[in-house]
Motif scaffolding. Structure first.
Motif, PDB file in Angstrom:
ATOM      1  N   LYS A 134       0.829  -1.204   0.000  1.00 45.92           N
ATOM      2  CA  LYS A 134       0.000   0.000   0.000  1.00 45.92           C
ATOM      3  C   LYS A 134       0.867   1.259   0.000  1.00 45.92           C
ATOM      4  O   LYS A 134       0.494   2.279  -0.585  1.00 45.92           O
ATOM      5  CB  LYS A 134      -0.949  -0.005   1.189  1.00 45.92           C
ATOM      6  CG  LYS A 134      -0.302   0.217   2.549  1.00 45.92           C
ATOM      7  CD  LYS A 134      -1.335   0.288   3.650  1.00 45.92           C
ATOM      8  CE  LYS A 134      -0.693   0.643   4.990  1.00 45.92           C
ATOM      9  NZ  LYS A 134      -0.074   1.992   4.995  1.00 45.92           N
ATOM     10  N   ASP A 135       2.032   1.179   0.646  1.00 49.16           N
ATOM     11  CA  ASP A 135       2.911   2.354   0.677  1.00 49.16           C
ATOM     12  C   ASP A 135       3.440   2.691  -0.716  1.00 49.16           C
ATOM     13  O   ASP A 135       3.631   3.863  -1.054  1.00 49.16           O
ATOM     14  CB  ASP A 135       4.074   2.111   1.635  1.00 49.16           C
ATOM     15  CG  ASP A 135       3.612   2.024   3.083  1.00 49.16           C
ATOM     16  OD1 ASP A 135       2.498   2.515   3.373  1.00 49.16           O
ATOM     17  OD2 ASP A 135       4.355   1.467   3.913  1.00 49.16           O
ATOM     18  N   THR A 136       3.681   1.674  -1.510  1.00 40.66           N
ATOM     19  CA  THR A 136       4.130   1.904  -2.884  1.00 40.66           C
ATOM     20  C   THR A 136       3.032   2.573  -3.700  1.00 40.66           C
ATOM     21  O   THR A 136       3.290   3.501  -4.478  1.00 40.66           O
ATOM     22  CB  THR A 136       4.535   0.566  -3.536  1.00 40.66           C
ATOM     23  OG1 THR A 136       5.570  -0.045  -2.750  1.00 40.66           O
ATOM     24  CG2 THR A 136       5.026   0.784  -4.960  1.00 40.66           C
ATOM     25  N   ILE A 137       1.802   2.088  -3.519  1.00 44.16           N
ATOM     26  CA  ILE A 137       0.658   2.697  -4.218  1.00 44.16           C
ATOM     27  C   ILE A 137       0.549   4.172  -3.822  1.00 44.16           C
ATOM     28  O   ILE A 137       0.394   5.054  -4.680  1.00 44.16           O
ATOM     29  CB  ILE A 137      -0.643   1.953  -3.885  1.00 44.16           C
ATOM     30  CG1 ILE A 137      -0.596   0.492  -4.368  1.00 44.16           C
ATOM     31  CG2 ILE A 137      -1.854   2.685  -4.444  1.00 44.16           C
ATOM     32  CD1 ILE A 137      -0.635   0.334  -5.854  1.00 44.16           C
ATOM     33  N   GLN A 138       0.636   4.441  -2.530  1.00 43.41           N
ATOM     34  CA  GLN A 138       0.494   5.825  -2.067  1.00 43.41           C
ATOM     35  C   GLN A 138       1.639   6.695  -2.568  1.00 43.41           C
ATOM     36  O   GLN A 138       1.438   7.865  -2.935  1.00 43.41           O
ATOM     37  CB  GLN A 138       0.428   5.862  -0.546  1.00 43.41           C
ATOM     38  CG  GLN A 138       0.086   7.237   0.016  1.00 43.41           C
ATOM     39  CD  GLN A 138      -0.356   7.176   1.456  1.00 43.41           C
ATOM     40  OE1 GLN A 138      -0.228   6.149   2.120  1.00 43.41           O
ATOM     41  NE2 GLN A 138      -0.883   8.283   1.959  1.00 43.41           N
ATOM     42  N   LYS A 139       2.811   6.146  -2.636  1.00 47.53           N
ATOM     43  CA  LYS A 139       3.973   6.912  -3.079  1.00 47.53           C
ATOM     44  C   LYS A 139       3.807   7.393  -4.526  1.00 47.53           C
ATOM     45  O   LYS A 139       4.102   8.550  -4.851  1.00 47.53           O
ATOM     46  CB  LYS A 139       5.236   6.045  -2.956  1.00 47.53           C
ATOM     47  CG  LYS A 139       6.480   6.693  -3.557  1.00 47.53           C
ATOM     48  CD  LYS A 139       7.675   5.734  -3.490  1.00 47.53           C
ATOM     49  CE  LYS A 139       8.883   6.327  -4.203  1.00 47.53           C
ATOM     50  NZ  LYS A 139      10.042   5.381  -4.181  1.00 47.53           N
ATOM     51  N   PHE A 140       3.301   6.515  -5.378  1.00 46.78           N
ATOM     52  CA  PHE A 140       3.264   6.857  -6.796  1.00 46.78           C
ATOM     53  C   PHE A 140       1.970   7.532  -7.233  1.00 46.78           C
ATOM     54  O   PHE A 140       1.995   8.398  -8.125  1.00 46.78           O
ATOM     55  CB  PHE A 140       3.502   5.596  -7.641  1.00 46.78           C
ATOM     56  CG  PHE A 140       4.931   5.143  -7.626  1.00 46.78           C
ATOM     57  CD1 PHE A 140       5.907   5.863  -8.288  1.00 46.78           C
ATOM     58  CD2 PHE A 140       5.307   4.007  -6.926  1.00 46.78           C
ATOM     59  CE1 PHE A 140       7.239   5.457  -8.278  1.00 46.78           C
ATOM     60  CE2 PHE A 140       6.626   3.589  -6.911  1.00 46.78           C
ATOM     61  CZ  PHE A 140       7.603   4.317  -7.578  1.00 46.78           C
ATOM     62  N   VAL A 141       0.825   7.176  -6.660  1.00 47.28           N
ATOM     63  CA  VAL A 141      -0.432   7.769  -7.143  1.00 47.28           C
ATOM     64  C   VAL A 141      -1.193   8.512  -6.062  1.00 47.28           C
ATOM     65  O   VAL A 141      -2.232   9.119  -6.326  1.00 47.28           O
ATOM     66  CB  VAL A 141      -1.344   6.695  -7.786  1.00 47.28           C
ATOM     67  CG1 VAL A 141      -0.648   6.047  -8.964  1.00 47.28           C
ATOM     68  CG2 VAL A 141      -1.786   5.650  -6.777  1.00 47.28           C
ATOM     69  N   GLY A 142      -0.695   8.470  -4.818  1.00 45.94           N
ATOM     70  CA  GLY A 142      -1.302   9.258  -3.761  1.00 45.94           C
ATOM     71  C   GLY A 142      -2.509   8.636  -3.093  1.00 45.94           C
ATOM     72  O   GLY A 142      -3.159   9.282  -2.261  1.00 45.94           O
ATOM     73  N   THR A 143      -2.843   7.402  -3.403  1.00 46.52           N
ATOM     74  CA  THR A 143      -4.011   6.742  -2.826  1.00 46.52           C
ATOM     75  C   THR A 143      -3.622   5.962  -1.577  1.00 46.52           C
ATOM     76  O   THR A 143      -2.723   5.118  -1.623  1.00 46.52           O
ATOM     77  CB  THR A 143      -4.654   5.786  -3.848  1.00 46.52           C
ATOM     78  OG1 THR A 143      -5.104   6.531  -4.973  1.00 46.52           O
ATOM     79  CG2 THR A 143      -5.828   5.038  -3.238  1.00 46.52           C
TER      80      THR A 143
END
Length: 922
Positions: A134-143
């Motif tokens: 989830k941290d990778t998702i948040q890092k790249f797309v902000g979700t």
């Protein structure tokens, strides 16, 4: 769906002027200027601007990431949040050598921000998976995936491989996505359909994006509430097009207004019906403004604003809803809740529930609602692209990721709450990617299945592998023999089952059970095909006529004519035994013109066991009209199809007749005993007779939306992209032209009331909807045989000699012009309560000849019971002197309510030509 010319469907950029609003972008370039507000896609292009920009962006970085979830074999196709691993799990089927996941911050106008190579799952062939923290998702797309209200994740795939369509420049949508951002050709976002086939263009910026959100995943889970599961034969099905069902509620112009507009058009050598079909939206809008300007007291139509038009549409819709709700309990104040924006949406369809429930409809069959090729809501949707995603443009809430799924599910639940089930028309025989472009072998759209695993999903033409098998007429028949196709179909069905759908109608169903591995040899339907076996595992229908699962309905033609050959757990559209028989029985009155025999009509009334055999319960879906073909009014108003608006359209044989004897236009000057011109009288009579034949026949009746209101397409039998042709007319009086241009006024509220009474008569008499086939014997030793047949002289045919029986059933002699069918209602109730049955006998007499007949009724068998009229299709619903006269104020009543039936004066009744009378004992 009738097979159409596939060339236009494959290349929307080359469609003709009046076929589709899609236009080819003048400069085919993938660089789109996105709207900088965080808006979701809209059908209205005004909120989205796009233009050409130079390519100044860097190539997105490729980052290898360790999966958060270590057991890759547990990951299924699609996208799912893994609570334990705190990661987004993704599974994708592809025969490529490598697959990259692409993550986007916006759904269009920008390239992906990162590419993440997927992992091959060696335990499953061609399965690619990943578990992105989830941290990778948040890092790249902000979700923030832990925040269930956070923004969605937009994603897609790029593949590299040996397949000729595995082109890394083409962004592919997840075939198991639960929602997409927009369609391949969306007004205001991207309108060049050829770009997906042009190998010089990168489609990443404008191609549809797959969507994942926590809200979407939550809403997609099944409700725990029990679903309605009526026996199939207890249903009355109403086939409807979501946009068309409510599209006409706010019409500012009446049908009469449009006729007057068409007459004023100065065109050479065009008939009235041709002018009506070719009216443009601009011409209609101008007259709407003129009409509204007079009403509002404005000096010029140009002073009428779009806001004025919207307000008028909303006001008219409320007025019409109030009229059709009249007398229906629980509808007080409902009409006032209508908004113009609800038109043509899932939410809008829920406003039709009181009307349909009151009419007796128990199942609504919606034409395709899976996300399809274009954003044109006039399109019927038979070019499906994304099989788990509800159509975004059919939703009022189209601007949130989960909006279409939520609204569709709420619509299904709303129908269920009022005792109605929902059936979906599903198209698995081909996809919206189409075939190869005309005269361009090897050139085809790449946006979904083709890029992932072309030969697994599609049947390639073995004679020339550059082309595809095309039994569907749409360019790219599905390959039903592959596990990938079977899994996609099954998961799609499960998805909509979980949203509450309890029945599915399969378009061109033989193609999905094609056992032929050599497409050059056509379609070889196999009733034991693995695809059908996998489908049937989802829900089984028990043999006792009840249900504990899903209803499967086959359109049993498409490459192979398979009517009667589907497994016994399936129901089938009855083209020959119902549609053709009803039309021929009413319109083809001469033996040499194909008049059906007595036995053909009796077979229809008894459930068509001879044509759709197998099983203990009638499997026939009886219909006279469906979406592709004439409306019921047009069957009796036009001899031949008049497709000025659209090309193609076969509908088998139309069996149409405009009701003018020998095509004599002078018939209009001759009137019947009610004072109605003969062609008009015959036409209205024919409509009521066709509806009545459907409702007194064993099996499951299906009617086309609008037939109960004399809807017309002006003789067009293929209206797949024509808004006005697909939109119901909700005016109380319809003015319809026929083939000769003569205008007929029909009280559509009264015709709908007639339809309601006939349907509810069916519901109230179990003998008319048995969950088993009739038996010609007296099983309860009371009130005679379960079913008996009579001639017009009152003779019981079972007492005839074998030769005379054969003559009655299989010839067209005058003495068999009237078919009498007596049903013992007591045989379908608890034997212990047989003497308490209110109406122990139903008698149906159908005069199929072209002259009136005196008919002697059979004797009643129970002391004290007498015959009473329930239905007489020869009695008009429209008073010629006062078309607005309400149903109950008519001089004679064509169908009575229960308890108000009219006693028969003596044992002989008069039945006009081509009419039906239904009586009961009471």
């Amino acid at each position: 769906m009738e097979i159409k010319n596939s060339a236009l469907l494959l290349n929307p950029a080359k469609t003709k002027k009046n076929e589709s609003p899609l236009s080819k972008n003048t400069a085919r370039n993938s660089y789109v200027q996105y709207d900088r507000r965080s808006s979701f896609p809209r059908s209205n292009a005004a909120v989205l601007g796009f233009g050409l920009l130079p390519n100044t962006e860097l190539t997105p970085q490729v980052i290898n990431i360790e999966p958060a979830h270590k057991n890759l074999a547990d990951i299924t196709r699609g996208s799912h949040y893994n609570e334990q691993a705190k990661a987004l799990d993704l599974g994708y089927f592809s025969t490529a050598d490598s697959v990259d996941l692409c993550l986007f911050k916006k759904f269009h106008g920008e390239n992906e921000v990162v590419r993440i190579p997927m992992k091959r799952d060696n335990s499953r062939e061609n399965m690619w998976v990943h578990s992105i923290p989830k941290d990778t998702i948040q890092k790249f797309v902000g979700t923030d995936l832990e925040d269930k209200t956070s923004a969605p994740v937009y994603y897609g795939y790029r593949v590299k491989g040996k397949g000729e369509y595995q082109d890394y420049k083409k962004l592919l949508t997840d075939d198991h996505t639960l929602a997409t951002s927009h369609t391949n050709v969306t007004k205001g976002i991207w309108e060049d359909g050829e770009a997906y086939a042009d190998k010089t263009i990168d489609t990443g910026k404008f191609a549809p994006k797959s969507i994942y959100s926590r809200q979407l995943e939550q809403i997609s889970r099944p409700d725990k509430s029990p679903r309605l599961l009526l026996p199939v034969t207890d249903h009355v099905i109403y086939e409807a097009f979501v946009p068309g069902l409510t599209g006409g509620l706010g019409d500012i112009l009446t049908r009469k207004d449009k006729i007057e507009l068409a007459k004023k058009l100065k065109t050479e050598n065009q008939s009235l019906t041709e002018k009506l079909q070719l009216l443009t939206s601009e011409e209609i809008k101008q007259v709407e403004k003129e009409k509204l300007a007079k009403k509002l007291g404005k000096k010029s139509p140009e002073l009428v604003t779009d806001a004025d038009l919207k307000a008028e549409r909303e006001s008219l819709a409320k007025e019409r809803l109030k009229r059709i709700y009249k007398g229906i309990p629980g509808t007080e104040g409902l009409a006032e809740k209508w908004k113009d924006e609800y038109t043509g949406t899932y939410l809008g369809a829920t406003f039709m529930i009181p009307y349909l429930k009151n009419m007796g409809v128990t199942m609504v069959e919606f034409m395709p609602i899976m996300e399809f090729k274009t954003s044109d809501t006039n399109d019927w949707g038979y070019m499906t692209d994304y099989f788990l995603a509800p159509k975004r443009d059919y939703a009022y809430d189209k601007n949130t990721p989960e909006g279409p799924t939520k609204e569709f599910k709420e619509m299904v639940n709303a129908f269920n709450d009022k005792g109605m089930e929902v059936c979906m028309d599903v198209v698995y025989n081909h996809t919206g990617e189409g075939g190869t472009y005309k005269d361009k072998p090897g050139v085809a759209n790449i946006n979904n299945l083709r890029g992932a695993a072309d030969k697994e999903y599609y049947m390639r033409w073995s004679g020339d592998p550059q082309f595809y098998s095309n039994a569907s007429g749409c360019g790219n028949d599905i390959n039903p023999n592959s596990k990938a196709s079977q899994e996609l179909v099954v998961n799609s069905l499960k998805r909509f089952r979980d949203l509450g759908v309890t029945a599915f109608r399969f378009d061109l169903a033989p193609i999905i059970a094609n056992a032929n591995q050599n497409p050059c040899s056509g379609v070889n339907f196999d009733p034991n095909h693995p695809m059908l076996k996998e489908i049937e595992k989802i829900g089984l229908k028990p043999t006792d006529g009840g249900r504990n699962g899903i209803v499967w309905i086959a359109e049993p033609w498409g490459g192979d004519y398979a009517q009667g050959r589907f497994p016994h757990s399936w129901n089938e559209w009855n083209g020959q035994g119902a549609r053709n028989t009803i039309r021929r029985a009413i319109n083809n009155l001469e033996p040499e013109k194909g008049r059906p025999s007595t036995s053909e009509i009796i077979q229809l009334m008894c459930g068509s066991k001879e044509k759709i055999y197998g099983g203990s319960s009638p499997r026939s879906i009886n219909f006279a009209t469906a979406h592709d073909g004439f409306t019921l009014y047009d069957v009796f108003a036009y001899n031949d199809k008049l497709n000025y608006r659209t090309d193609g359209g076969t509908d088998g044989e139309n069996f149409g007749w405009n009701q003018y004897w020998d095509n004599n236009a002078d018939d209009i000057n001759h009137k019947d005993t009610y004072g109605v011109p003969y062609p008009f009288s015959r036409r209205e009579n024919a409509i009521k007779t066709a509806l009545s034949l459907l409702m007194v026949s064993a099996g499951t009746p299906m009617m086309l939306y609008g037939d109960e209101r004399a809807h017309t397409k002006f003789g067009n039998n293929n209206s797949y992209r024509w808004a006005d042709g697909n939109t119901m007319n909700w005016d109380g009086i319809a003015v319809n032209p026929d083939e000769k241009g003569n205008e007929q006024s029909i009280n559509t509220d009264n015709l709908a009331e007639f339809t309601k009474r006939v349907i509810n008569f069916r519901h109230n008499h179990k003998a008319l909807h048995p969950n088993r086939y009739y038996e010609e014997r007296d099983k309860n030793n009371y009130n005679g045989k379960e079913i008996s047949f009579y001639d017009k002289f009152g003779n019981n045919v079972s007492e005839f000699s074998d030769d005379k029986k054969m003559e009655f059933f299989n010839t067209n002699g005058d003495w068999s012009d009237v078919i009498g069918v007596r049903l013992d209602e007591t045989e379908f109730h608890d034997p212990a309560l047989k003497e308490a049955v209110k109406h122990p006998t139903v008698y149906i007499a159908y005069n199929r000849s072209k002259s009136p007949q005196q008919v002697k009724l059979p004797d009643t068998m129970i002391f004290g019971k007498k015959w009473h009229f329930v239905i007489d299709t020869s009695v008009p619903v429209t008073d010629p002197n006062d078309p607005k006269k309400a149903y109950d104020a008519l001089k004679q009543i064509p169908a009575y309510k229960e308890g108000e039936e009219k006693p028969v004066g003596n044992h002989n009744i008069y039945i006009p030509e081509r009419s039906m009378v239904v009586l009961i004992e009471k």
